[in-house]
Each structure stands twice: as structure tokens, then as C-alpha cells.
Write a protein that holds these residues in place. Structure first.
Motif, PDB file in Angstrom:
ATOM      1  N   SER A  29      33.269  57.366  76.195  1.00  0.00           N
ATOM      2  CA  SER A  29      32.261  57.544  77.252  1.00  0.00           C
ATOM      3  C   SER A  29      31.938  56.232  77.945  1.00  0.00           C
ATOM      4  CB  SER A  29      30.975  58.144  76.675  1.00  0.00           C
ATOM      5  OG  SER A  29      31.187  59.454  76.235  1.00  0.00           O
ATOM      6  N   ARG A  30      31.772  55.174  77.171  1.00  0.00           N
ATOM      7  CA  ARG A  30      31.454  53.866  77.754  1.00  0.00           C
ATOM      8  C   ARG A  30      32.613  53.337  78.591  1.00  0.00           C
ATOM      9  NH1 ARG A  30      26.981  51.023  75.705  1.00  0.00           N
ATOM     10  NH2 ARG A  30      25.777  52.240  74.227  1.00  0.00           N
ATOM     11  N   ASN A  31      33.842  53.570  78.140  1.00  0.00           N
ATOM     12  CA  ASN A  31      34.998  53.134  78.914  1.00  0.00           C
ATOM     13  C   ASN A  31      35.095  53.912  80.229  1.00  0.00           C
ATOM     14  OD1 ASN A  31      37.373  51.618  79.423  1.00  0.00           O
ATOM     15  ND2 ASN A  31      38.591  53.356  78.739  1.00  0.00           N
ATOM     16  N   ILE A  32      34.852  55.218  80.180  1.00  0.00           N
ATOM     17  CA  ILE A  32      34.885  56.029  81.402  1.00  0.00           C
ATOM     18  C   ILE A  32      33.803  55.568  82.374  1.00  0.00           C
ATOM     19  CG2 ILE A  32      34.488  58.347  82.346  1.00  0.00           C
ATOM     20  CD1 ILE A  32      35.873  59.445  79.810  1.00  0.00           C
ATOM     21  N   HIS A  33      32.615  55.304  81.849  1.00  0.00           N
ATOM     22  CA  HIS A  33      31.524  54.818  82.703  1.00  0.00           C
ATOM     23  C   HIS A  33      31.924  53.497  83.377  1.00  0.00           C
ATOM     24  CE1 HIS A  33      27.444  54.097  84.090  1.00  0.00           C
ATOM     25  NE2 HIS A  33      27.586  52.860  83.636  1.00  0.00           N
ATOM     26  N   LEU A  34      32.524  52.608  82.618  1.00  0.00           N
ATOM     27  CA  LEU A  34      32.958  51.322  83.172  1.00  0.00           C
ATOM     28  C   LEU A  34      34.055  51.519  84.222  1.00  0.00           C
ATOM     29  CD1 LEU A  34      32.503  48.277  83.037  1.00  0.00           C
ATOM     30  CD2 LEU A  34      34.238  48.185  81.235  1.00  0.00           C
ATOM     31  N   LEU A  35      34.995  52.426  83.970  1.00  0.00           N
ATOM     32  CA  LEU A  35      36.038  52.722  84.947  1.00  0.00           C
ATOM     33  C   LEU A  35      35.440  53.226  86.259  1.00  0.00           C
ATOM     34  CD1 LEU A  35      38.682  54.527  82.729  1.00  0.00           C
ATOM     35  CD2 LEU A  35      39.100  52.481  84.101  1.00  0.00           C
ATOM     36  N   ILE A  36      34.472  54.133  86.155  1.00  0.00           N
ATOM     37  CA  ILE A  36      33.860  54.739  87.338  1.00  0.00           C
ATOM     38  C   ILE A  36      33.050  53.721  88.130  1.00  0.00           C
ATOM     39  CG2 ILE A  36      32.137  56.420  88.124  1.00  0.00           C
ATOM     40  CD1 ILE A  36      33.025  58.156  85.682  1.00  0.00           C
ATOM     41  N   THR A  37      32.322  52.875  87.450  1.00  0.00           N
ATOM     42  CA  THR A  37      31.413  51.953  88.134  1.00  0.00           C
ATOM     43  C   THR A  37      32.062  50.641  88.548  1.00  0.00           C
ATOM     44  OG1 THR A  37      30.597  51.117  86.010  1.00  0.00           O
ATOM     45  CG2 THR A  37      29.357  52.919  87.045  1.00  0.00           C
ATOM     46  N   SER A  38      33.323  50.444  88.195  1.00  0.00           N
ATOM     47  CA  SER A  38      34.044  49.232  88.608  1.00  0.00           C
ATOM     48  C   SER A  38      34.792  49.498  89.906  1.00  0.00           C
ATOM     49  CB  SER A  38      35.048  48.804  87.537  1.00  0.00           C
ATOM     50  OG  SER A  38      34.394  48.459  86.356  1.00  0.00           O
ATOM     51  N   GLN A  39      34.767  48.512  90.777  1.00  0.00           N
ATOM     52  CA  GLN A  39      35.515  48.599  92.029  1.00  0.00           C
ATOM     53  C   GLN A  39      36.920  48.061  91.809  1.00  0.00           C
ATOM     54  OE1 GLN A  39      33.603  46.564  95.242  1.00  0.00           O
ATOM     55  NE2 GLN A  39      35.071  47.262  96.752  1.00  0.00           N
ATOM     56  N   ALA A  80      44.627  58.438  82.812  1.00  0.00           N
ATOM     57  CA  ALA A  80      45.995  58.431  82.277  1.00  0.00           C
ATOM     58  C   ALA A  80      46.414  57.023  81.863  1.00  0.00           C
ATOM     59  CB  ALA A  80      46.970  58.991  83.307  1.00  0.00           C
ATOM     60  N   ASN A  81      45.962  56.020  82.604  1.00  0.00           N
ATOM     61  CA  ASN A  81      46.359  54.636  82.312  1.00  0.00           C
ATOM     62  C   ASN A  81      45.436  53.911  81.339  1.00  0.00           C
ATOM     63  OD1 ASN A  81      48.609  54.670  83.993  1.00  0.00           O
ATOM     64  ND2 ASN A  81      47.406  54.110  85.779  1.00  0.00           N
ATOM     65  N   TYR A  82      44.134  54.191  81.391  1.00  0.00           N
ATOM     66  CA  TYR A  82      43.168  53.377  80.653  1.00  0.00           C
ATOM     67  C   TYR A  82      42.378  54.134  79.585  1.00  0.00           C
ATOM     68  CZ  TYR A  82      44.123  50.058  84.343  1.00  0.00           C
ATOM     69  OH  TYR A  82      44.749  49.204  85.215  1.00  0.00           O
ATOM     70  N   GLU A  83      42.608  55.417  79.439  1.00  0.00           N
ATOM     71  CA  GLU A  83      41.924  56.158  78.372  1.00  0.00           C
ATOM     72  C   GLU A  83      42.902  57.136  77.746  1.00  0.00           C
ATOM     73  OE1 GLU A  83      40.186  56.478  75.652  1.00  0.00           O
ATOM     74  OE2 GLU A  83      38.714  55.428  76.873  1.00  0.00           O
ATOM     75  N   LYS A  84      43.838  56.573  77.014  1.00  0.00           N
ATOM     76  CA  LYS A  84      44.917  57.349  76.411  1.00  0.00           C
ATOM     77  C   LYS A  84      44.465  58.128  75.180  1.00  0.00           C
ATOM     78  CE  LYS A  84      48.291  54.141  78.199  1.00  0.00           C
ATOM     79  NZ  LYS A  84      49.087  54.825  79.149  1.00  0.00           N
ATOM     80  N   ARG A  85      43.219  57.939  74.769  1.00  0.00           N
ATOM     81  CA  ARG A  85      42.705  58.684  73.612  1.00  0.00           C
ATOM     82  C   ARG A  85      42.364  60.125  73.977  1.00  0.00           C
ATOM     83  NH1 ARG A  85      38.100  54.408  71.978  1.00  0.00           N
ATOM     84  NH2 ARG A  85      37.938  54.435  74.243  1.00  0.00           N
ATOM     85  N   LEU A  86      42.338  60.438  75.289  1.00  0.00           N
ATOM     86  CA  LEU A  86      42.002  61.783  75.749  1.00  0.00           C
ATOM     87  C   LEU A  86      43.240  62.560  76.169  1.00  0.00           C
ATOM     88  CD1 LEU A  86      38.829  61.416  78.019  1.00  0.00           C
ATOM     89  CD2 LEU A  86      38.973  62.340  75.716  1.00  0.00           C
ATOM     90  N   GLY A  87      43.215  63.855  75.894  1.00  0.00           N
ATOM     91  CA  GLY A  87      44.268  64.756  76.348  1.00  0.00           C
ATOM     92  C   GLY A  87      43.649  65.957  77.036  1.00  0.00           C
ATOM     93  N   SER A  88      44.456  66.729  77.733  1.00  0.00           N
ATOM     94  CA  SER A  88      44.012  67.941  78.442  1.00  0.00           C
ATOM     95  C   SER A  88      42.759  67.679  79.277  1.00  0.00           C
ATOM     96  CB  SER A  88      43.734  69.073  77.454  1.00  0.00           C
ATOM     97  OG  SER A  88      44.857  69.330  76.659  1.00  0.00           O
ATOM     98  N   VAL A  89      42.814  66.644  80.078  1.00  0.00           N
ATOM     99  CA  VAL A  89      41.653  66.217  80.866  1.00  0.00           C
ATOM    100  C   VAL A  89      41.466  67.115  82.084  1.00  0.00           C
ATOM    101  CG1 VAL A  89      40.687  64.331  82.233  1.00  0.00           C
ATOM    102  CG2 VAL A  89      41.885  63.840  80.100  1.00  0.00           C
ATOM    103  N   ALA A  90      40.227  67.528  82.295  1.00  0.00           N
ATOM    104  CA  ALA A  90      39.831  68.274  83.497  1.00  0.00           C
ATOM    105  C   ALA A  90      38.650  67.531  84.119  1.00  0.00           C
ATOM    106  CB  ALA A  90      39.432  69.698  83.142  1.00  0.00           C
TER     107      ALA A  90
END
Length: 141
Positions: A29-39, A80-90
């Protein structure tokens, strides 16, 4: 398994204390938040790290559907590139116009609402991340 909690608090490190940790779900969750909020280009070690949304943050002529598609396609690539711990992403994205409180009262702003679901590959456990944030200065349409 423990993961470092983002953002890293360097004061603890300099005081030779143990850095804060979290579980896998919170780390994702923290990595996704950082991905979203980074330009894009903000991370000097990896110019591809960051969400393309911020390149169009103040574009008042872009339709909500176009903005939604940019967010979805950008996040698919990022995950796909930065959060490989997740699968079947929607990814579900809604772009809405809402009133936001400002010092002088209320202002009409665009709000991005995001829900990312999938499963954690290692433990085959369901995962859900949800967030919302305002973008741009004002909406005129």
C-alpha cells in the motif's frame, strides 16, 4: 516477513535505533501510494518511477474520460514494473468534480478516486488499496 515503513525516519537511524517496519500488505500500500504521488522524473535514480497523471494535473481542457484512461494505463505499467508482489490487478478510477473547502469558502475541484485490487502472489491473499485526492487548481466545466 518485515518491510521498512515508508517514509523512512532517518532520525531513528542516526540514533542507532531500529527502523519502523510493517507487514507485506502495508508495504505494498505504501509503495502504491508513493508511485501515485510521485511525478515522472522526480526520482533521480529512476526517471520512470512516478505517475503520468501529474503531467496533466493542470490541463483544464482534458476530458475526465481522457484523464481516467491516462491514470489507468500509467498505473498498470507502474504496478507491473514496481510492484511485482501483486497479481491479477484491477484498477478502478473515477474522476469527479466536487467542492473542496478553501480559506474563502468552497471551490470546485477535480477529485480522483482510485481502487486497486488484486492478490498477493506469495500468500495468494486478496489485496485492496483505495485512495482519493484532488488535482489541479480549479475545474471550469
Amino acid at each position: 516477513m518485515e518491510y521498512l515503513k515508508l517514509p523512512v525516519r532517518f532520525a531513528s537511524l542516526f540514533q542507532q535505533k531500529k527502523l519502523e517496519s510493517c507487514n507485506m500488505k502495508e508495504s505494498i500500500s505504501r509503495n502504491i501510494h508513493l508511485l501515485i504521488t510521485s511525478q515522472l522524473g522526480e526520482n533521480k535514480q529512476d526517471y520512470n518511477y512516478g505517475c503520468q497523471l501529474w503531467d496533466h494535473d493542470y490541463d483544464i481542457h482534458m476530458s475526465d474520460d481522457s484523464r481516467r484512461e491516462i491514470v489507468i494505463s500509467s498505473l498498470k505499467k507502474l504496478l507491473a514494473n514496481y510492484e511485482k508482489r501483486l497479481g491479477s490487478v484491477a484498477i478502478d478510477v473515477k474522476v469527479k468534480q466536487m467542492e473542496a473547502r478553501v480559506k474563502s469558502g468552497f471551490q470546485l475541484r477535480r477529485r480522483i478516486e482510485l481502487i486497486i485490487t488484486g492478490n498477493i502472489k506469495r500468500v495468494n491473499e486478496p489485496f485492496r488499496f483505495q485512495t482519493a485526492f484532488f488535482i489541479g487548481p480549479m475545474s471550469f466545466d
